[in-house]
Design an enzyme around this catalytic site. Structure first.
Site, PDB file in Angstrom:
ATOM      1  N   LYS A   1       0.858  -1.181   0.000  1.00 48.13           N
ATOM      2  CA  LYS A   1       0.000   0.000   0.000  1.00 48.13           C
ATOM      3  C   LYS A   1       0.897   1.235   0.000  1.00 48.13           C
ATOM      4  O   LYS A   1       1.713   1.425   0.895  1.00 48.13           O
ATOM      5  CB  LYS A   1      -0.892  -0.008   1.237  1.00 48.13           C
ATOM      6  CG  LYS A   1      -1.684   1.286   1.454  1.00 48.13           C
ATOM      7  CD  LYS A   1      -2.401   1.271   2.797  1.00 48.13           C
ATOM      8  CE  LYS A   1      -3.042   2.615   3.116  1.00 48.13           C
ATOM      9  NZ  LYS A   1      -3.689   2.646   4.449  1.00 48.13           N
TER      10      LYS A   1
ATOM     11  N   ASP B   1      -2.487  10.504   3.407  1.00 43.17           N
ATOM     12  CA  ASP B   1      -3.885  10.113   3.582  1.00 43.17           C
ATOM     13  C   ASP B   1      -4.596  11.091   4.503  1.00 43.17           C
ATOM     14  O   ASP B   1      -4.461  11.039   5.723  1.00 43.17           O
ATOM     15  CB  ASP B   1      -3.971   8.700   4.155  1.00 43.17           C
ATOM     16  CG  ASP B   1      -5.410   8.250   4.335  1.00 43.17           C
ATOM     17  OD1 ASP B   1      -6.302   8.821   3.667  1.00 43.17           O
ATOM     18  OD2 ASP B   1      -5.648   7.323   5.135  1.00 43.17           O
TER      19      ASP B   1
ATOM     20  N   LYS C   1      -9.933  12.847   8.257  1.00 43.68           N
ATOM     21  CA  LYS C   1      -9.422  12.460   9.560  1.00 43.68           C
ATOM     22  C   LYS C   1      -9.408  13.656  10.506  1.00 43.68           C
ATOM     23  O   LYS C   1      -9.408  14.806  10.064  1.00 43.68           O
ATOM     24  CB  LYS C   1      -7.997  11.914   9.418  1.00 43.68           C
ATOM     25  CG  LYS C   1      -7.896  10.593   8.674  1.00 43.68           C
ATOM     26  CD  LYS C   1      -6.452  10.167   8.543  1.00 43.68           C
ATOM     27  CE  LYS C   1      -6.314   8.842   7.834  1.00 43.68           C
ATOM     28  NZ  LYS C   1      -6.830   7.714   8.642  1.00 43.68           N
TER      29      LYS C   1
ATOM     30  N   ASP D   1       1.623   6.513   5.570  1.00 41.99           N
ATOM     31  CA  ASP D   1       0.636   5.561   5.058  1.00 41.99           C
ATOM     32  C   ASP D   1       1.119   4.847   3.793  1.00 41.99           C
ATOM     33  O   ASP D   1       0.425   3.987   3.280  1.00 41.99           O
ATOM     34  CB  ASP D   1      -0.690   6.275   4.785  1.00 41.99           C
ATOM     35  CG  ASP D   1      -1.898   5.381   5.017  1.00 41.99           C
ATOM     36  OD1 ASP D   1      -1.765   4.393   5.760  1.00 41.99           O
ATOM     37  OD2 ASP D   1      -2.964   5.662   4.461  1.00 41.99           O
TER      38      ASP D   1
ATOM     39  N   ASP E   1     -11.967   6.920   3.928  1.00 39.36           N
ATOM     40  CA  ASP E   1     -10.748   6.735   4.702  1.00 39.36           C
ATOM     41  C   ASP E   1     -10.331   5.263   4.779  1.00 39.36           C
ATOM     42  O   ASP E   1      -9.300   4.941   5.346  1.00 39.36           O
ATOM     43  CB  ASP E   1     -10.922   7.299   6.115  1.00 39.36           C
ATOM     44  CG  ASP E   1      -9.615   7.410   6.869  1.00 39.36           C
ATOM     45  OD1 ASP E   1      -8.564   7.515   6.211  1.00 39.36           O
ATOM     46  OD2 ASP E   1      -9.630   7.381   8.111  1.00 39.36           O
TER      47      ASP E   1
ATOM     48  N   GLU F   1      -9.288   3.564   2.254  1.00 42.49           N
ATOM     49  CA  GLU F   1      -8.847   3.577   0.854  1.00 42.49           C
ATOM     50  C   GLU F   1      -7.717   2.592   0.571  1.00 42.49           C
ATOM     51  O   GLU F   1      -7.493   2.194  -0.563  1.00 42.49           O
ATOM     52  CB  GLU F   1      -8.395   4.995   0.462  1.00 42.49           C
ATOM     53  CG  GLU F   1      -6.972   5.373   0.840  1.00 42.49           C
ATOM     54  CD  GLU F   1      -6.688   5.340   2.328  1.00 42.49           C
ATOM     55  OE1 GLU F   1      -5.552   4.981   2.699  1.00 42.49           O
ATOM     56  OE2 GLU F   1      -7.590   5.656   3.122  1.00 42.49           O
TER      57      GLU F   1
ATOM     58  N   ARG G   1      -7.330  -0.587   1.299  1.00 46.46           N
ATOM     59  CA  ARG G   1      -7.805  -1.866   0.770  1.00 46.46           C
ATOM     60  C   ARG G   1      -8.289  -1.722  -0.668  1.00 46.46           C
ATOM     61  O   ARG G   1      -8.264  -2.677  -1.446  1.00 46.46           O
ATOM     62  CB  ARG G   1      -8.905  -2.418   1.674  1.00 46.46           C
ATOM     63  CG  ARG G   1     -10.180  -1.593   1.732  1.00 46.46           C
ATOM     64  CD  ARG G   1     -10.998  -1.861   2.982  1.00 46.46           C
ATOM     65  NE  ARG G   1     -10.314  -1.372   4.174  1.00 46.46           N
ATOM     66  CZ  ARG G   1     -10.791  -1.507   5.414  1.00 46.46           C
ATOM     67  NH1 ARG G   1     -11.951  -2.106   5.609  1.00 46.46           N
ATOM     68  NH2 ARG G   1     -10.116  -1.038   6.441  1.00 46.46           N
TER      69      ARG G   1
END
Length: 489
Positions: A257, A262, A269, A280, A339, A341, A343
């Site tokens: 990933k 993010d 967030k 991230d 949020d 995202e 996956r």
């Protein structure tokens, strides 16, 4: 930096580090009389009873080193590879701050395998050299750059030297991953991450490709495009290939990933702590670091690294809660939370790895806060797997490497919970079990191949420690490489 192994202590070191167990009075036989006398005095004072406690002494002329550093190694029966690795890191960091350039480490192996310990020492030295203050301006005190580190082993010969050399390779790759993750989001964009991967490929004779927005659109990568559509920094699907088993052989796929920043998107967030979301992309950084290490170790296996890189921001073009998006697999996804995202980009990443010939899959992601809640911060990574034996082998590799990982459940009920009423899958459902639900979502894109999911959110970054700088940790990367080597047929 040169890391070498010698059986006896030489002379003219800027520093000599010696570590002692708190429950063992025996001193290393390699020490000279002056060092022996100095250490005996410290033993009598019992100032080294705590693990990583330290005392620095200046030695007289004629001693092997200018400074003698004494370290506490804890109790002998509690000595682990992670302890050995950290002891070497503590020693190297202390000496760097004193301006040392040539040092020797006389640290214990305890009851551990000497080769494993030699590798751990070399890794610890390398990991101690990362500086997390690269963007400070003006005059500041900088630690010295170590030029030569000598590991003192009374026995072992060539095998010890080979393992120390491997530890240096491992440490350099881990530091690469840590540097990539430490870089701020305005610097390490998806495009820049692809460029850094290209450099790694060029230096290490890896095949490289990076799909830009046009190629992603043409190829049907709808999931990663949806995540990245709210940012001016367009997504990239980065590919690195190592061919150690030759042409027409299957690949072991490593998929990371790579969310370079993010914000949470429309499901934004909280402001507190959002600056840490530059990390991230740690899963992607780990894959790039692993591919460098694998290329330098040259195992007889084909390994494919895929990094799904995007930036998740909330502009007027961003994907929204309630949207239904597609994927390279063809499955549709109801977006309940923008949020969640990671996956989504991994959905396209795993599918693409399969299309490129991967027959086994391992993905790495800072996926969920739920994993951190379950396991705590900076303690252990969460592990999920579809193949019991293969997953057990990974957990054994983690234990051998001295890194903590813990398997969490992936019951069939989780797969039922992520079904959507209007699409094939829902990317975020409530009710607890967030780490397992995230893993169940990713599993839907594994094509029923042997698959392992590593949620590194609990361990991807660390606070300042005596042995390592604050920032990216590199935790579980050495386990990943060791596990790849176990898969060599």
């Amino acid at each position: 930096m040169e890391i070498s192994v010698q059986q006896t202590i030489g002379t003219d070191y800027d520093g000599l580090a010696v570590a002692l167990f708190s429950d063992e009075a025996n001193l290393p036989t390699e020490l000279d009389e002056k060092s022996w006398t100095a250490i005996t005095t410290l033993q009598q004072q019992q100032s080294l009873q705590n693990l990583y406690s330290s005392e620095m002494l200046l030695l007289e002329a004629g001693s092997p080193a200018t400074r003698l550093l004494m370290l506490g190694a804890g109790k002998k029966d509690e000595y682990e590879l992670q302890t050995a690795r950290r002891l070497a890191g503590v020693a190297a960091r202390i000496f760097r701050k004193k301006g040392a350039r040539k040092i020797a480490l006389l640290l214990p192996a305890g009851s551990l395998n000497a080769g494993d310990v030699a590798q751990a020492f070399a890794e610890g030295v390398m990991l101690s050299t990362v500086d997390s203050t690269l963007y400070r301006s003006g005059e500041k005190e900088k630690a010295a750059e170590l030029e030569e580190v000598v590991l003192i082993f009374g026995e072992g010969g060539e095998q010890i030297r080979e393992r120390a050399a491997r530890g240096q390779v491992m440490g350099e790759g881990i530091n690469l991953a840590r540097w990539l993750a430490n870089e701020p989001g305005n610097v390490m964009t998806p495009e820049r991450l692809a460029e850094e991967a290209r450099k790694v490929a060029e230096i290490n004779q890896l095949e490289f490709d990076a799909l830009d927005k046009a190629r992603l659109t043409e190829g049907g990568f709808k999931a990663i495009l949806a995540v990245g559509q709210g940012s001016v920094n367009e997504p990239r699907m980065i590919v690195l290939k190592y061919k150690g088993a030759g042409e027409n052989q299957p690949y072991l796929g490593l998929i990371g990933k790579g969310i370079t920043f993010d914000s949470g998107g429309i499901s934004i967030k909280p402001a507190d702590g959002m600056e840490n979301l530059k990390y991230d992309m740690s899963g992607g950084a780990w894959v790039i670091g692993a591919m460098q290490i694998i290329a330098q170790l040259k195992p007889d296996i084909n390994v494919l690294g895929v990094i799904a890189a995007a930036e998740n921001l909330p502009d007027g073009n961003a994907f929204r809660p309630g949207d239904v998006i597609g994927s390279l697999e063809g499955k549709t996804i109801e977006v309940s939370n923008t949020d969640a995202e990671g996956r989504i980009v991994l959905a396209d990443g795993l599918t693409y790895a399969r299309q490129l010939g991967a027959t086994k899959l391992i993905d790495l992601a800072t996926l969920t806060g739920a994993a951190r809640v379950a396991l705590g911060s900076s303690i252990a990574a969460a592990v999920f797997g579809s193949d019991k034996d293969w997953t057990s082998l990974f957990l054994e590799a983690a234990e051998q490497a001295g890194e903590r990982a813990w398997q969490l459940p992936l019951f069939p009920e989780y797969s039922q919970l992520i079904k959507s009423n209007i699409a094939d899958l829902n990317n975020s459902v409530g009710g607890g079990g967030g780490a397992s639900l995230g893993a169940a979502f990713i599993k839907e894109f594994s094509g029923n191949l042997p698959w392992i999911h590593l949620d590194i959110a609990p361990v991807s970054r660390t606070d300042e420690k005596p042995y390592i700088a604050k920032g990216s940790s590199g935790h579980l990367l050495r386990t990943l490489v060791d596990f790849v080597l176990l898969n060599v047929e």
